[in-house]
Scaffold this motif. Structure first.
Motif, PDB file in Angstrom:
ATOM      1  N   VAL A  66     -25.305  11.025  35.892  1.00  0.00           N
ATOM      2  CA  VAL A  66     -24.901   9.625  35.952  1.00  0.00           C
ATOM      3  C   VAL A  66     -24.248   9.268  34.622  1.00  0.00           C
ATOM      4  O   VAL A  66     -24.808   9.537  33.556  1.00  0.00           O
ATOM      5  N   VAL A  67     -23.054   8.677  34.714  1.00  0.00           N
ATOM      6  CA  VAL A  67     -22.336   8.256  33.511  1.00  0.00           C
ATOM      7  C   VAL A  67     -22.123   6.753  33.606  1.00  0.00           C
ATOM      8  O   VAL A  67     -21.563   6.259  34.584  1.00  0.00           O
ATOM      9  N   ILE A  68     -22.574   6.041  32.583  1.00  0.00           N
ATOM     10  CA  ILE A  68     -22.415   4.590  32.516  1.00  0.00           C
ATOM     11  C   ILE A  68     -21.488   4.288  31.346  1.00  0.00           C
ATOM     12  O   ILE A  68     -21.743   4.711  30.214  1.00  0.00           O
ATOM     13  N   GLU A  69     -20.393   3.558  31.657  1.00  0.00           N
ATOM     14  CA  GLU A  69     -19.396   3.252  30.634  1.00  0.00           C
ATOM     15  C   GLU A  69     -19.040   1.773  30.677  1.00  0.00           C
ATOM     16  O   GLU A  69     -19.002   1.168  31.747  1.00  0.00           O
ATOM     17  N   ASP A  70     -18.755   1.225  29.514  1.00  0.00           N
ATOM     18  CA  ASP A  70     -18.244  -0.136  29.450  1.00  0.00           C
ATOM     19  C   ASP A  70     -16.773  -0.120  29.819  1.00  0.00           C
ATOM     20  O   ASP A  70     -16.056   0.832  29.517  1.00  0.00           O
TER      21      ASP A  70
END
Length: 126
Positions: A66-70
């Motif tokens: 899982v990759v969370i980016e702004d």
């Protein structure tokens, strides 16, 4: 038939200035009047006006992680600004409502019919 009126508009920083408080207040009144007209006509389902792209968080799951980016998924001149969901008798009726959308004075409204809808706990095809 359920349709989404998907509103795309330039981000304020893309146009080079932030609208004045008076312009914002006038557009809010026009949007409220529009939503009231949809409601009075019995076609209103839901509406959301969205925060600017800069406040977006994107989540993906690629390669098992899982990759969370702004920030938004894609940088574009016109960003997703809001969605109105309506339930009308025909495509022509949806287009007629889209023509009245106040934001078309500075943005674009994309009219898309729902392929399936989740209503009252069930998936329904038109």
């Amino acid at each position: 038939m359920r349709c989404s009126l998907v509103f795309h508009a330039p981000e304020p920083h893309e146009v080079g200035h932030q609208p004045s408080p008076e312009v914002i207040e006038e557009m809010q009144k026009l949007m409220s009047d529009y939503a009231d007209a949809l409601y009075s006509a019995g076609v209103f389902v839901a509406a959301e006006m969205l925060e600017p792209q800069a406040k977006t968080t994107t989540i993906t799951r690629r390669g098992g992680c899982v990759v969370i980016e702004d920030g938004p998924f894609a940088a574009t001149k016109e960003a997703l600004a809001g969605v109105f969901v309506i339930d009308v008798e025909s495509r022509d009726a949806a287009l007629a409502w889209a023509e009245k959308f106040p934001g078309t004075s500075y943005g674009v409204v994309e009219v898309r019919a729902a392929a399936v809808s989740y209503i009252d706990g069930h998936w329904v095809q038109p």
